[in-house]
Write an enzyme that holds these catalytic residues in place. Sequence first.
Site, PDB file in Angstrom:
ATOM      1  N   GLU A   1       4.548  -2.716 -13.608  1.00 15.89           N
ATOM      2  CA  GLU A   1       5.852  -3.287 -13.497  1.00 15.89           C
ATOM      3  C   GLU A   1       6.898  -1.996 -14.099  1.00 15.89           C
ATOM      4  O   GLU A   1       7.823  -2.188 -14.878  1.00 15.89           O
ATOM      5  CB  GLU A   1       5.809  -4.242 -14.879  1.00 15.89           C
ATOM      6  CG  GLU A   1       4.957  -5.563 -14.503  1.00 15.89           C
ATOM      7  CD  GLU A   1       5.256  -6.958 -15.115  1.00 15.89           C
ATOM      8  OE1 GLU A   1       6.361  -7.035 -15.521  1.00 15.89           O
ATOM      9  OE2 GLU A   1       4.442  -7.756 -15.105  1.00 15.89           O
ATOM     10  N   GLY A   2       6.604  -1.172 -13.252  1.00 17.07           N
ATOM     11  CA  GLY A   2       7.269   0.213 -13.130  1.00 17.07           C
ATOM     12  C   GLY A   2       6.860   1.167 -14.227  1.00 17.07           C
ATOM     13  O   GLY A   2       6.660   0.941 -15.466  1.00 17.07           O
TER      14      GLY A   2
ATOM     15  N   PRO B   1       0.808  -1.267  -0.082  1.00 16.71           N
ATOM     16  CA  PRO B   1       0.002   0.018   0.190  1.00 16.71           C
ATOM     17  C   PRO B   1       0.931   1.344  -0.010  1.00 16.71           C
ATOM     18  O   PRO B   1       0.406   2.241  -0.512  1.00 16.71           O
ATOM     19  CB  PRO B   1      -0.872  -0.205   1.064  1.00 16.71           C
ATOM     20  CG  PRO B   1      -0.776  -1.720   1.491  1.00 16.71           C
ATOM     21  CD  PRO B   1       0.550  -2.001   0.947  1.00 16.71           C
TER      22      PRO B   1
ATOM     23  N   GLY C   1       9.952  -9.196 -17.212  1.00 20.43           N
ATOM     24  CA  GLY C   1       8.414  -8.590 -17.145  1.00 20.43           C
ATOM     25  C   GLY C   1       8.177  -7.564 -17.978  1.00 20.43           C
ATOM     26  O   GLY C   1       7.007  -7.552 -18.605  1.00 20.43           O
TER      27      GLY C   1
ATOM     28  N   ARG D   1     -16.040   4.329 -43.469  1.00 21.14           N
ATOM     29  CA  ARG D   1     -17.002   5.595 -43.145  1.00 21.14           C
ATOM     30  C   ARG D   1     -16.878   6.775 -44.074  1.00 21.14           C
ATOM     31  O   ARG D   1     -15.828   6.955 -44.660  1.00 21.14           O
ATOM     32  CB  ARG D   1     -16.337   6.026 -41.751  1.00 21.14           C
ATOM     33  CG  ARG D   1     -16.709   7.438 -41.285  1.00 21.14           C
ATOM     34  CD  ARG D   1     -18.086   7.198 -40.798  1.00 21.14           C
ATOM     35  NE  ARG D   1     -18.630   8.614 -40.298  1.00 21.14           N
ATOM     36  CZ  ARG D   1     -19.974   8.852 -39.692  1.00 21.14           C
ATOM     37  NH1 ARG D   1     -20.902   7.777 -39.741  1.00 21.14           N
ATOM     38  NH2 ARG D   1     -19.996   9.984 -39.394  1.00 21.14           N
TER      39      ARG D   1
ATOM     40  N   GLU E   1       7.779   6.761 -15.475  1.00 17.35           N
ATOM     41  CA  GLU E   1       8.999   7.301 -14.727  1.00 17.35           C
ATOM     42  C   GLU E   1      10.090   6.604 -14.260  1.00 17.35           C
ATOM     43  O   GLU E   1      11.393   7.131 -14.491  1.00 17.35           O
ATOM     44  CB  GLU E   1       8.370   8.239 -13.560  1.00 17.35           C
ATOM     45  CG  GLU E   1       7.424   9.421 -14.011  1.00 17.35           C
ATOM     46  CD  GLU E   1       5.973   8.775 -14.680  1.00 17.35           C
ATOM     47  OE1 GLU E   1       5.713   7.993 -14.367  1.00 17.35           O
ATOM     48  OE2 GLU E   1       5.532   9.588 -15.493  1.00 17.35           O
TER      49      GLU E   1
ATOM     50  N   GLN F   1      -6.430  13.693 -45.896  1.00 20.06           N
ATOM     51  CA  GLN F   1      -5.041  13.734 -45.278  1.00 20.06           C
ATOM     52  C   GLN F   1      -5.080  13.854 -43.715  1.00 20.06           C
ATOM     53  O   GLN F   1      -4.160  13.308 -43.187  1.00 20.06           O
ATOM     54  CB  GLN F   1      -4.354  14.804 -46.150  1.00 20.06           C
ATOM     55  CG  GLN F   1      -2.851  14.790 -45.955  1.00 20.06           C
ATOM     56  CD  GLN F   1      -2.137  15.897 -46.640  1.00 20.06           C
ATOM     57  OE1 GLN F   1      -2.430  16.990 -46.450  1.00 20.06           O
ATOM     58  NE2 GLN F   1      -1.274  15.446 -47.521  1.00 20.06           N
TER      59      GLN F   1
HETATM   60  N1  CAA Z   1      19.076  -6.482 -11.961  1.00 27.19           N
HETATM   61  C1  CAA Z   1      19.813  -7.088 -10.937  1.00 27.19           C
HETATM   62  N2  CAA Z   1      20.172  -6.211 -10.022  1.00 27.19           N
HETATM   63  C2  CAA Z   1      19.734  -5.153  -9.905  1.00 27.19           C
HETATM   64  C3  CAA Z   1      18.843  -4.272 -10.998  1.00 27.19           C
HETATM   65  C4  CAA Z   1      18.600  -5.106 -12.114  1.00 27.19           C
HETATM   66  N3  CAA Z   1      17.834  -5.024 -13.118  1.00 27.19           N
HETATM   67  N4  CAA Z   1      18.307  -3.083 -10.854  1.00 27.19           N
HETATM   68  C5  CAA Z   1      18.913  -2.826  -9.508  1.00 27.19           C
HETATM   69  N5  CAA Z   1      19.773  -4.072  -9.116  1.00 27.19           N
HETATM   70  C6  CAA Z   1      20.447  -4.273  -7.800  1.00 27.19           C
HETATM   71  C7  CAA Z   1      21.634  -3.145  -7.900  1.00 27.19           C
HETATM   72  O1  CAA Z   1      22.872  -3.588  -8.572  1.00 27.19           O
HETATM   73  C8  CAA Z   1      21.929  -2.907  -6.591  1.00 27.19           C
HETATM   74  O2  CAA Z   1      22.569  -3.806  -5.825  1.00 27.19           O
HETATM   75  P1  CAA Z   1      24.216  -3.686  -5.423  1.00 27.19           P
HETATM   76  O3  CAA Z   1      24.130  -2.586  -4.297  1.00 27.19           O
HETATM   77  O4  CAA Z   1      24.817  -4.763  -4.992  1.00 27.19           O
HETATM   78  O5  CAA Z   1      24.859  -2.857  -6.653  1.00 27.19           O
HETATM   79  C9  CAA Z   1      20.476  -2.921  -5.622  1.00 27.19           C
HETATM   80  O6  CAA Z   1      19.635  -3.730  -6.738  1.00 27.19           O
HETATM   81  C10 CAA Z   1      19.762  -1.780  -5.594  1.00 27.19           C
HETATM   82  O7  CAA Z   1      19.807  -0.993  -6.943  1.00 27.19           O
HETATM   83  P2  CAA Z   1      19.140   0.630  -6.800  1.00 27.19           P
HETATM   84  O8  CAA Z   1      20.237   1.400  -5.966  1.00 27.19           O
HETATM   85  O9  CAA Z   1      19.249   0.841  -8.394  1.00 27.19           O
HETATM   86  O10 CAA Z   1      17.840   0.459  -6.108  1.00 27.19           O
HETATM   87  P3  CAA Z   1      16.884   1.650  -5.914  1.00 27.19           P
HETATM   88  O11 CAA Z   1      16.421   1.752  -4.580  1.00 27.19           O
HETATM   89  O12 CAA Z   1      17.308   3.022  -6.441  1.00 27.19           O
HETATM   90  O13 CAA Z   1      15.551   1.409  -6.874  1.00 27.19           O
HETATM   91  C11 CAA Z   1      14.413   1.200  -8.748  1.00 27.19           C
HETATM   92  C12 CAA Z   1      15.746   1.084  -8.318  1.00 27.19           C
HETATM   93  C13 CAA Z   1      14.746   1.134 -10.428  1.00 27.19           C
HETATM   94  C14 CAA Z   1      13.598   2.597  -8.713  1.00 27.19           C
HETATM   95  C15 CAA Z   1      13.490   0.041  -8.500  1.00 27.19           C
HETATM   96  O14 CAA Z   1      12.979   0.281  -7.070  1.00 27.19           O
HETATM   97  C16 CAA Z   1      12.364  -0.222  -9.340  1.00 27.19           C
HETATM   98  O15 CAA Z   1      12.356  -0.889 -10.381  1.00 27.19           O
HETATM   99  N6  CAA Z   1      11.051   0.312  -9.090  1.00 27.19           N
HETATM  100  C17 CAA Z   1       9.805  -0.068  -9.824  1.00 27.19           C
HETATM  101  C18 CAA Z   1       9.126  -1.152  -9.037  1.00 27.19           C
HETATM  102  C19 CAA Z   1       8.189  -1.830  -9.988  1.00 27.19           C
HETATM  103  O16 CAA Z   1       8.711  -1.907 -11.106  1.00 27.19           O
HETATM  104  N7  CAA Z   1       6.945  -2.394  -9.455  1.00 27.19           N
HETATM  105  C20 CAA Z   1       6.102  -3.049 -10.332  1.00 27.19           C
HETATM  106  C21 CAA Z   1       5.613  -3.938  -9.442  1.00 27.19           C
HETATM  107  S1  CAA Z   1       5.195  -5.551  -9.915  1.00 27.19           S
HETATM  108  C22 CAA Z   1       4.040  -5.431 -11.163  1.00 27.19           C
HETATM  109  O17 CAA Z   1       3.552  -4.351 -11.323  1.00 27.19           O
HETATM  110  C23 CAA Z   1       3.300  -6.772 -11.333  1.00 27.19           C
HETATM  111  C24 CAA Z   1       2.039  -7.030 -11.895  1.00 27.19           C
HETATM  112  O18 CAA Z   1       1.183  -7.340 -10.838  1.00 27.19           O
HETATM  113  C25 CAA Z   1       1.474  -6.446 -13.035  1.00 27.19           C
END
Ligand code: CAA
Length: 381
Positions: free
Chosen positions: A363-364, A128, A242, A268, A367, A279
């Site tokens: 899935e992100g 949440p 994903g 149409r 932004e 155009q």
């Molecule tokens: N693969 C592997 N490791 C990764 C990675 C990747 N793609 N991205 C980051 N990491 C690792 C980093 O290397 C780091 O590790 P180290 O310290 O060992 O180097 C660690 O993870 C932390 O990384 P960041 O410092 O980049 O982390 P952050 O807190 O700044 O967050 C972010 C990064 C990109 C903002 C991340 O939080 C993010 O992707 N947020 C979005 C979340 C999201 O996509 N949610 C979707 C929910 S699921 C959904 O929607 C499913 C559904 O039901 C349809």
Amino acid sequence: MDFELSSEQRLLQDTVRSFARAELLPVAAEIDEKGEFPHAQVARLGELGLMGIAMPTEWGGSGMDAVSYALAMEEVSAGCASCGVIMSVNNSLVCDPILKFGTQAQKQRYLPALASGKQLGCFALSEPGTGSDAAAQKTTAIRQGDEWVLNGSKNFITNGREADVCLVLAMGDRTKGVKGINAYLVPTQSPGFSVAKNEKKLGIKGSSTSQIALDDVRLPADSLLGEEGQGFKIAMATLDGGRIGIASQALGIARQAMEEARTYALERQAFGGPIADLQAIQFMFADMATEVDAARLLIWRAAALKDRGQRYATAAAMAKLFASETANRVTNKALQVFGGYGYCKDYPAERHLRDARITEIYEGTSEIQRLVVARSMLSGG
Ligand code: CAA
């Protein structure tokens, strides 16, 4: 550079397109209207091997590649966007991480049923108060003897109500920050696991989007996926794949909206002929077709990189960013071609617009994709 699909990929594309046109497209409006999970259609996706398309055959999957997965996702989503996301979550967010990070016993226990579509999976990262800042996990996982005890609340979980197994992210050791996050495979029948509510949504109404409560869910030690502290990396790596699936979903929605608008524009009549002769309308189609093609190429590149075992996180973020924003622009333009009819439920244009909207969020968000791309670009990655 070769833009040609292999004969196997083309066969899959043709097969899934025929299936989607015959069995999904005719019921998509009804699925949307009723807002009910499309059990019969999801069972068919399983029968056709689409619920674990890139899983090895030894684990009940179809043994195909990521490009094939993207092709199938485009076709299924063109037929029914709700079916698209149900399929994408099972493939990318559940089967994939089990294959990549699971023990032999975990694969044996979960993959054959999930990859064949006999069971369904969901992925519980968001909470949440925890969306884009995924590392700020509030759900806790405490070790008690041989067990893990999970407590917390998960939000916006696709397939949450129907899933048999849920991949749950939880904070095991807050002092370690992101390295304190763990991943667990949780059977949804576990005592303490419950679905609190289903969200009422703008689009993709056939898929459930649920809030999940974890109330003293006790799990055996071997429920941990990967190593302790590896959960965040598992979640991020999982979302990379994903994002190819959701980009393909967006592409399928956009293509379908564009094709329907094309049919309408050729029929149409206005100003003495079909509106396709004007155009103003032609320029809309030029923009739609160009963006749809560009989105597809970005998706194929990301999937091909994945198939070659190369880094694809940035390519997947670019594909998801561009395809989802394309889907929103294209469905909006397609609705405009229909004029007043596009705004009414007699035509599917308004549904495509509603279905497309979420692809810029889940899935992100767009932004977050921009953040991933910018970080990679500015660090020279
Ligand atoms: N693969 C592997 N490791 C990764 C990675 C990747 N793609 N991205 C980051 N990491 C690792 C980093 O290397 C780091 O590790 P180290 O310290 O060992 O180097 C660690 O993870 C932390 O990384 P960041 O410092 O980049 O982390 P952050 O807190 O700044 O967050 C972010 C990064 C990109 C903002 C991340 O939080 C993010 O992707 N947020 C979005 C979340 C999201 O996509 N949610 C979707 C929910 S699921 C959904 O929607 C499913 C559904 O039901 C349809």
